[in-house]
Design a protein around this motif. Sequence first.
Motif, mmCIF file in Angstrom:
data_model
loop_
_atom_site.group_PDB
_atom_site.id
_atom_site.type_symbol
_atom_site.label_atom_id
_atom_site.label_comp_id
_atom_site.label_asym_id
_atom_site.label_seq_id
_atom_site.Cartn_x
_atom_site.Cartn_y
_atom_site.Cartn_z
ATOM 1 N N GLY A 1 0.960 -1.266 -0.459
ATOM 2 C CA GLY A 1 0.169 0.340 0.066
ATOM 3 C C GLY A 1 0.576 1.197 -0.128
ATOM 4 O O GLY A 1 -0.177 2.554 0.078
ATOM 5 N N GLY A 2 1.549 1.338 -0.735
ATOM 6 C CA GLY A 2 3.217 2.652 -0.125
ATOM 7 C C GLY A 2 2.689 3.510 -1.034
ATOM 8 O O GLY A 2 3.612 4.495 -0.973
ATOM 9 N N LEU A 3 1.871 2.933 -1.988
ATOM 10 C CA LEU A 3 1.451 4.284 -3.035
ATOM 11 C C LEU A 3 0.034 4.560 -3.136
ATOM 12 O O LEU A 3 -0.416 5.778 -4.062
ATOM 13 N N LYS A 4 -0.039 4.070 -1.471
ATOM 14 C CA LYS A 4 -1.882 4.356 -1.523
ATOM 15 C C LYS A 4 -2.412 6.229 -1.691
ATOM 16 O O LYS A 4 -1.395 6.480 -0.923
ATOM 17 N N ASP A 5 -2.941 6.400 -2.236
ATOM 18 C CA ASP A 5 -3.363 7.715 -2.064
ATOM 19 C C ASP A 5 -2.095 9.189 -3.037
ATOM 20 O O ASP A 5 -2.841 10.719 -2.852
ATOM 21 N N VAL A 6 -0.931 8.461 -3.213
ATOM 22 C CA VAL A 6 -0.204 8.701 -3.220
ATOM 23 C C VAL A 6 -0.046 10.052 -5.181
ATOM 24 O O VAL A 6 -0.643 9.684 -6.301
ATOM 25 N N SER A 7 0.263 11.577 -4.977
ATOM 26 C CA SER A 7 -0.212 12.142 -6.244
ATOM 27 C C SER A 7 1.221 11.672 -7.348
ATOM 28 O O SER A 7 1.116 12.204 -8.435
#
Length: 381
Positions: free
Chosen positions: A141-147
């Motif tokens: 989940g390291g990229l969850k919600d990352v722009s």
Amino acid sequence: MISDFYAKLAAVRRRIHAHPEISENEFETTAFLKEYISKLGIHILETDLPTGFIAEIGQGEPVIALRADIDALPIKEKNAFDYASQNGAMHACGHDFHQTSLLGAAELLKEKEAQLKGTIRLIFQPAEEVSVGAYQVIEAGGLKDVSAIIGYHNYPHLKLGQIGLRSKAIMAAVDKFKVTISGVSGHAARPDFGTDAVLAITTIVNNLQAIISRTVSPFESAVLSVTHIDVGSAWNIMPESGYFEGTMRSFSPETRQHLRKSFTKIVENTADQFNANVTIEWGKTPTVTFNDEVLTPLIFEHSKTFAEVVTVEPLTIGEDFAAYQEKIPGVFALIGSNGDEDAADLHHDTFTVKDEALPTAVNYFVENALYLLDYFAKGKD
């Protein structure tokens, strides 16, 4: 060093350098980094990552991710300085430098936390050298919600502290292959009774060289290297089987697909000429490290406010940072870490970085994280 802060970071980098751990075994490294981040009052996220971790500064959206890799290589170090590794592994790719710069950036960004226009996500990534760490972070989940995400690799052949950037491909797609040939063994005096695996392998290897020289456009860059052949065990025995392995490098999905298709066709057709059986194994390796065409020019210009920035040619080495860029916009840079013309290259047993490049690396993270937060916050509004 220009301040006590960077002198402290230099000491941290040397401590990490002296205690390297290879991919997926970075347990003590992870514990050390977590302790450092925790003492700064930075929140560490709960994940199922066995090594490496993710932390956050600030709150809300947008979320900008900063990534540093933490693993070392199974290389015995030959440097003689007092912080050289003594455990048989080595930070021969400068990942000690990468993680130290992210620690420094974390400390400076934590001081600015009240003014942040969103969240800074810190990714201390394991297992880059075996091309699985980025995928582990994504699955956790390291990229969850990352722009957007930014990262860099130190590069000894740029000037010390210089930043190298380019839009689109900055590092190659990597293909790792292993080809096994099998047939019928026999006496070397009667090759007609068997299948000559030696001749089959050497002919295949020779035929493969035509892929780059005769089927890839001269305006495209690609590499095919056979690096290991293992066949036979005695001078008078025709072996039943053998194998060869190596790598291909390319800079576009189309070229990569063409290389694999051509490779497979040549291997299978040539093996068939010798009535030999063949299997092809492809390793799990990175795709093209492809810099976002919108964000990269912006980072290029903004980075000029604190460093010399140059346009670089793409490198034929690979980076699993590419896995992040397949999911979200990402920018990956090169930062000069030595500057000497005779500096040892990456993965060499005398490779080293100079601590004087730390300020540029820290500023690359800090200044561009703040810039991207502002950029996406305005876009969101």
